[in-house]
Design a protein around this motif. Structure first.
Motif, short mmCIF file in Angstrom:
data_model
loop_
_atom_site.label_atom_id
_atom_site.label_comp_id
_atom_site.label_asym_id
_atom_site.label_seq_id
_atom_site.Cartn_x
_atom_site.Cartn_y
_atom_site.Cartn_z
N GLU A 211 -1.97 1.09 -9.93
CA GLU A 211 -2.87 1.31 -8.48
C GLU A 211 -1.86 2.10 -7.82
OE1 GLU A 211 -3.52 -2.74 -7.46
OE2 GLU A 211 -5.21 -2.94 -8.79
N ASP A 212 -1.28 1.48 -6.75
CA ASP A 212 -0.49 2.26 -5.52
C ASP A 212 0.84 2.24 -6.08
OD1 ASP A 212 -2.84 2.92 -4.21
OD2 ASP A 212 -2.59 0.97 -2.92
N SER A 213 1.48 1.79 -7.17
CA SER A 213 2.70 1.66 -7.42
C SER A 213 3.18 2.46 -8.38
CB SER A 213 3.31 0.34 -7.55
OG SER A 213 3.04 -0.68 -6.27
N VAL A 214 4.39 2.72 -8.75
CA VAL A 214 5.09 3.21 -9.84
C VAL A 214 6.21 2.64 -10.59
CG1 VAL A 214 6.22 5.50 -10.82
CG2 VAL A 214 4.59 5.70 -9.24
N TYR A 215 6.26 2.00 -11.87
CA TYR A 215 7.13 1.31 -12.33
C TYR A 215 7.82 2.31 -12.95
CZ TYR A 215 4.64 -2.70 -11.22
OH TYR A 215 3.78 -3.91 -10.52
N GLU A 228 2.92 6.68 -2.87
CA GLU A 228 2.93 8.19 -1.89
C GLU A 228 4.30 8.27 -1.43
OE1 GLU A 228 2.81 4.01 0.40
OE2 GLU A 228 1.70 5.04 -1.37
N SER A 229 5.44 7.46 -1.79
CA SER A 229 6.81 7.87 -1.41
C SER A 229 7.45 8.20 -2.90
CB SER A 229 7.22 6.53 -0.91
OG SER A 229 6.65 6.19 0.30
N PHE A 230 6.86 8.58 -3.86
CA PHE A 230 7.45 8.85 -4.97
C PHE A 230 8.52 10.06 -4.85
CE2 PHE A 230 7.96 10.41 -9.58
CZ PHE A 230 8.23 9.64 -10.11
N GLU A 231 8.20 11.02 -4.18
CA GLU A 231 9.10 12.08 -4.02
C GLU A 231 9.98 12.02 -2.79
OE1 GLU A 231 7.48 16.08 -4.18
OE2 GLU A 231 5.83 15.57 -5.64
N LEU A 233 13.28 10.76 -1.67
CA LEU A 233 14.52 10.34 -2.45
C LEU A 233 15.13 9.21 -1.67
CD1 LEU A 233 16.47 11.42 -4.49
CD2 LEU A 233 17.78 12.80 -2.60
N ALA A 234 14.85 8.94 -0.51
CA ALA A 234 15.64 7.64 0.26
C ALA A 234 14.72 6.60 -0.27
CB ALA A 234 15.49 7.65 1.68
N VAL A 235 13.58 6.59 -0.52
CA VAL A 235 12.92 5.34 -0.89
C VAL A 235 13.18 5.07 -2.33
CG1 VAL A 235 10.44 4.61 -1.47
CG2 VAL A 235 10.87 5.74 0.46
N LEU A 236 13.35 6.25 -3.24
CA LEU A 236 13.66 5.98 -4.55
C LEU A 236 15.19 5.37 -4.76
CD1 LEU A 236 12.47 9.31 -6.05
CD2 LEU A 236 11.40 7.28 -6.56
N ARG A 237 16.05 5.81 -3.83
CA ARG A 237 17.18 5.00 -3.85
C ARG A 237 17.35 3.65 -3.33
NH1 ARG A 237 20.77 10.48 -1.48
NH2 ARG A 237 20.91 11.58 -3.57
N ASN A 238 16.52 3.48 -2.43
CA ASN A 238 16.62 2.20 -1.95
C ASN A 238 15.79 1.03 -2.63
OD1 ASN A 238 18.43 2.98 0.16
ND2 ASN A 238 16.74 3.64 1.40
N SER A 239 14.77 1.38 -3.60
CA SER A 239 14.22 0.47 -4.30
C SER A 239 15.05 -0.48 -5.20
CB SER A 239 13.15 1.25 -5.40
OG SER A 239 13.94 2.13 -6.25
N LYS A 240 14.82 -1.69 -4.93
CA LYS A 240 15.62 -2.59 -5.75
C LYS A 240 15.26 -2.71 -7.24
CE LYS A 240 16.41 -5.24 -1.27
NZ LYS A 240 16.33 -6.52 -0.63
N PRO A 241 16.24 -2.81 -8.18
CA PRO A 241 15.95 -3.39 -9.50
C PRO A 241 15.83 -4.72 -9.79
CG PRO A 241 18.25 -2.83 -8.94
CD PRO A 241 17.67 -2.51 -7.78
N LYS A 242 14.83 -4.99 -10.51
CA LYS A 242 14.32 -6.24 -11.14
C LYS A 242 14.39 -6.50 -12.43
CE LYS A 242 10.76 -5.98 -7.50
NZ LYS A 242 9.29 -6.10 -7.10
N GLY A 243 14.18 -7.63 -12.89
CA GLY A 243 14.23 -8.11 -14.14
C GLY A 243 15.33 -7.99 -15.00
#
Length: 983
Positions: A211-215, A228-231, A233-243
């Motif tokens: 849907e609207d998310s990239v795993y 929409e924020s896949f490119e 860089l700030a969002v990519l770096r700030n996404s928290k790891p899980k699992g």
């Protein structure tokens, strides 16, 4: 202590409500060439492709095809599979490039050497272009012109490795996920494509858009990033790891997201379900016995989830939940019953009533309490009660069954019968060991003793009952193993004595009353329309109508689904039959079979229906089946087609046409058929007929052998019985014609007939000619024999006659009777000349024969002084010129007359010779004398005339019957010789 008990019951409740999904495990012990599965792919035709480290497998229904290098694979270890818009399957090997599967053939991609690396890791199709991810770089292949292979420049420094792990598409843009080089976007610049780096994140393993998310999968974690924020860089770096673990693949199933995990260095892999709170391991629910799951695939048509492992093959998980398994902490679930909305579940060590657990210890305690207060009111074995051991411990109690009656529950165990209310409170305990029990129409407890009679109880404290002794009345039950209370009747089944019924306080034996002679009965259940269903020990099921007149009808069912019956129950007019192989649902000839394919793997102890749910008691837990869903299924078979044809052992190219013309000697066929995709291919039973007027004949699987067919036209119809739905489907799949062999054609048969007739004509002509030749030869031989016989007669006559004639001449000369001597010599000379002339002729005219006889008689009579009177009589109707007579046939008889018939005592000797016409073809010759007749018979027996024998033989050679043609009669006054001859 209370805290521990509460924890125990909470855990028990959780385990008993946890659901397990049926799954099928495939390994190298069945369909796989290798247990290391690298990739799974479902093609548009529904076939599942499995890439392993040692071969490629195509699975369509239960038809398995395996491919290796010798079949056209570039290399046996397959890591990536994809399908283009034309239906071609592209297969990537790790080490030797690509292969293509098209038109049912595999071939190596001819442009493999143009790839940057032959170790293929991932494939993706975007804008009609195949993107080939390798261990070191990316290539593109134009699917409209596969000769165009280009390599994308990653702008990495020399010596750096560009290992492609995945491709994802976001809003029409394709991104590449690399292991150590980051994430790249593929951009077009004119007619060229290039890689544009987005993020330098390392150690990525997979990515997926939901849907609207990239795993994004990393080492021991995953991240979610807004699409929409896949490119960004700030969002990519700030996404928290899980699992945890490493996620190698993702698969969306409805609203659920599953992922394949393998931690490489940790034992935390498997199939996980990603939730808002993190990851939930589903290995136990799905029956997965591996922590190295790296690939997933989903079949939305049949709601199947596939999981590939690196160490244990792959799993097929059924999410449609036809049969839901609920595990239990008890060793086995034995039985179910219900009263309204209240369920009772019987275990091997206790019971649960209305969610209240009662263990074996409590049962034992109730028994002990009863014994302490009622020691003088206990049933005794000598009163024909079944033996009950009061020393049985709680651990050794055997629980048999549970039944509901009047909003209460009854249990029979090895230590007694227990009566509970709907809350699980004990109402009463009866110290009776009953293997089976039931109730009368007026709610009295009925307890049959297997080895003795049956009791109907009026009260329990004290025990009062009516005892039906089987030794006193053969109508009373014995050896009872099953029972059913229905209406005003209670039925009992006996393992040796057939069916009994209790009605109006009296038992009746169907066997003893010759109503039904079936003896070895076991299970009984009610059926719709007041019918009964009863099974016997041999696995037969009978439908009984006992409403008015007793009627019994055997149930037709498929014995392959289990010859032994383990239980019977019903759902309205649906009969439910348990067997060691699974569960049979039978209604009006429609038969559905549920087994391990639907997830019923464990041994089933019993079955019970409440509302629309079939509860199956089994070892380790229980199953629940939504009967309404099962019965509302439609026919899954839509089409049947010919898959392949072998003619005389050689595969024949078959383009799908339903017409096939074969030569006369192409008469042994092996035909494989297939259906549309089916979730339960093992449930399909195939039958065929090659004549629409014939009955269906069962096939061995989907393959049919038709050896040594006669010439003619055939219509092949295939019928498929789908035991997953109970429906049948038949279709004409092929019409074929076997030519008539030339030796059976009309023209060949006509030619052969004419040739045979010609040969027969030639044969019979030759035979006729040969017969004619043989006949002529035989005639010549016969003629010669006749001549020899005649010569023999003449040679016999001449010595005697000449001797006698010469004596007569001598006598005349000595008496100076020269004139008589000269006359005698003249007659003698004429006779000798006649002998010479007649010797070469078989027949003379009658005139010639009479003339000859007269000359001969004249000479013979001269010796007798002409004292013998001779008379010739000739029938005027007999032509002397045209009538023939065998030569010398009469002379021997005339000679005998002169020699033997007229001694000196005969004073007036007379010889008569006559010829008379009998009819137009026969005349009679008679030679008679008045000589001594029978007086000369003894002498003739001692010296039978050789001439007479020769005459008889001549007559035989000439075609006469000598016994009829020749008659010699001797009397006291003479002898008569009669000859019947042909004119």
């Amino acid at each position: 202590m209370r805290w521990h008990n509460l924890l125990f019951w909470l855990l028990l409740g959780f385990l008993s409500t946890a659901q397990q999904f049926p799954s099928t495990h495939y390994t190298d012990r069945d369909i796989l060439p290798n247990n290391t599965v690298r990739t799974l792919f479902k093609a548009s035709d529904g076939a599942l492709w499995i890439g392993t480290d040692n071969g490629l497998v195509r699975k369509f229904n239960d038809q398995i095809t395996t491919y290796f290098k010798e079949d056209g694979l570039s290399q046996n270890n397959v890591w990536a599979i994809i399908e283009d818009s034309t239906g071609q399957i592209w297969i990537g090997s790790y080490g030797n490039g690509l292969s293509i599967f098209k038109e049912n053939q595999l071939q190596v991609f001819p442009k493999n050497l143009d790839l940057p690396n032959l170790e293929i890791t991932k494939l993706s199709i975007h804008t009609n272009t195949l993107f080939v991810g390798t261990n070191d770089g990316i290539s593109t292949i134009d699917l409209e012109n596969t000769n165009k292979v280009n390599t994308l420049n990653s702008s990495l420094s020399v010596g750096s490795q560009f290992l492609v792990k995945d491709f994802i598409e976001i809003d029409g843009t394709l991104y590449v996920i690399s292991y150590a080089s980051g994430i790249y976007k593929i951009v077009s610049s004119g007619k060229e494509m290039k890689l544009e780096k987005i993020w330098a994140e390392k150690y990525l393993y997979a990515a997926h858009v939901v849907e609207d998310s990239v795993y994004l999968s990393g080492k021991e974690y995953f991240k979610t990033v807004p699409k929409e924020s896949f490119e960004n860089l700030a969002v990519l770096r700030n996404s928290k790891p899980k699992g945890k673990s490493i996620l190698w693949d993702y698969q969306i199933v409805g609203d659920d997201l599953f992922t394949a995990a393998w931690g490489i260095y940790s034992n935390d892999g498997g199939i996980y379900q990603l939730t808002a709170d993190g990851m939930e391991l589903r290995n136990s629910d799905f029956g997965i016995e591996s922590t190295q799951v790296t690939s997933l695939e989903y079949d939305s048509d049949f709601d199947l989830l596939y999981g590939g492992t690196l160490d244990n093959g792959f799993y097929e998980i059924r999410l449609d939940q036809n049969a839901q398994f609920y595990p239990s902490t008890h060793y086995a679930v034995l039985d179910f019953s219900s009263s309204g909305d209240i369920m009772a579940t019987l275990f091997n060590d206790g019971v649960e009533i209305n969610k209240r657990q009662i263990n074996a210890t409590k049962f034992k305690q109730w028994q002990v309490n009863y014994l302490n207060s009622n020691s003088n009111n206990l049933p005794k074995y000598e009163d024909d009660f079944y033996e009950l051991d009061y020393q049985t411990t709680a651990d050794n109690i055997v629980f048999y069954s549970v039944k509901s009656r009047n909003e209460t529950f009854w249990l029979n165990t090895s230590i007694g019968i227990y009566h509970f209310d709907q809350n699980g409170e004990l109402i009463e305990y009866i110290p009776v060991h009953a293997l089976e029990f039931n109730f009368t129409a007026n709610d009295k407890l009925l307890e049959p003793n297997f080895y003795h009679g049956t009791r109907v109880y009026q009260s329990f404290n004290p025990l009062t009952y009516t005892y039906y002794d089987e030794t006193q009345d053969e109508q009373n039950p014995r050896f009872v193993v099953g029972s059913l209370q229905q209406g005003d009747k209670t039925y009992l089944t006996s393992i040796f004595n057939g069916l009994y019924v209790l009605e109006g306080g009296t038992f009746k034996s169907f066997l003893e009353n010759d109503i039904w002679t079936e003896k070895r009965l076991r299970f009984i259940t009610s059926l719709g329309n007041n019918q009964l269903a009863i099974s016997n020990e041999d696995g037969d099921v009978f439908i009984i109508d006992d409403a008015d007149n007793f009627k019994v009808q055997p149930l037709a069912r498929t014995v392959d689904h289990g010859s032994t019956i383990t239980f019977l129950t019903s759902y309205n007019d649906l009969l439910i039959i348990g067997t060691p192989k699974g569960i049979i649902l039978n209604r009006d000839g429609r038969e559905i079979f549920l087994d391990s394919e639907q997830g019923i793997d464990n041994k089933i102890n019993n079955g019970y229906v409440s509302d629309d749910i079939l509860f199956l008691a089994s070892e380790g837990g229980s199953y629940q089946i939504q009967l309404a869903d099962i019965l509302q299924q439609s026919n899954r078979i839509k089409t049947i087609e010919v898959q392949s044809i072998d003619v005389n052992g050689v595969e024949r190219v078959f383009e799908g046409s339903k017409d096939l013309n074969l030569a006369y000697d192409e008469n042994s066929l092996t035909i494989k058929v297939k259906t549309n995709r089916h979730p339960y291919p093992q449930k399909l039973n195939y039958s065929y007929r090659i004549d629409p007027t014939n009955e269906w004949t069962s096939m061995e699987g989907a393959s049919l052998n038709l050896p040594f067919l006669d010439s003619g036209s055939y219509q092949l119809d295939i019928q498929v019985t789908d035991f997953s739905t109970g429906f049948k489907f038949d279709q004409q799949v092929l019409h074929f014609h076997i030519a008539t062999p030339f030796y059976k054609s009309f023209w060949f048969l006509a030619l052969m007939f004419l040739g045979a007739m010609g040969l027969l004509i030639v044969y019979f002509r030759l035979k006729r000619k040969r017969a004619q030749s043989k006949s002529l030869e035989q005639e010549a031989i016969t003629k010669r024999i006749e001549e020899v016989k005649l010569e023999a007669l003449l040679s016999q006559m001449n010595p005697h006659f000449i001797f006698n004639s010469l004596n007569s001449v001598q006598y005349f000369i000595s008496n100076d009777e020269n004139d008589k001597a000269m006359e005698y010599l003249g007659t003698f000379s004429d006779l000798m000349r006649a002998n010479l002339n007649n010797a070469e002729q078989q027949f003379l005219t009658l005139e010639e024969e009479i003339d000859y006889l007269k000359k001969y008689i004249a000479l013979e009579n001269a010796r007798f002084g002409d004292r013998v009177q001779v008379e010739f009589s000739i029938d005027p109707e007999l032509s002397q010129i045209q009538t023939r007579i065998p030569t010398m046939i009469l002379q021997p008889f005339v000679e005998n007359a002169f020699i033997h018939a007229f001694p000196s005592r005969i004073t007036n000797p007379k010889l008569e010779i006559s010829f008379f016409k009998v009819d137009d073809s026969i005349y009679r010759c008679t030679i008679s004398d008045n000589g001594i007749g029978s007086a000369s018979l003894d002498k003739k027996k001692r010296h039978i005339s050789k001439g007479t024998h020769l005459i008889e033989e001549r007559l035989s050679f000439l075609g006469y019957d000598p016994s009829k043609a020749l008659q010699v009669n001797y009397t006291a006054t003479g002898t008569t010789v009669i000859l019947h001859l042909e004119q």
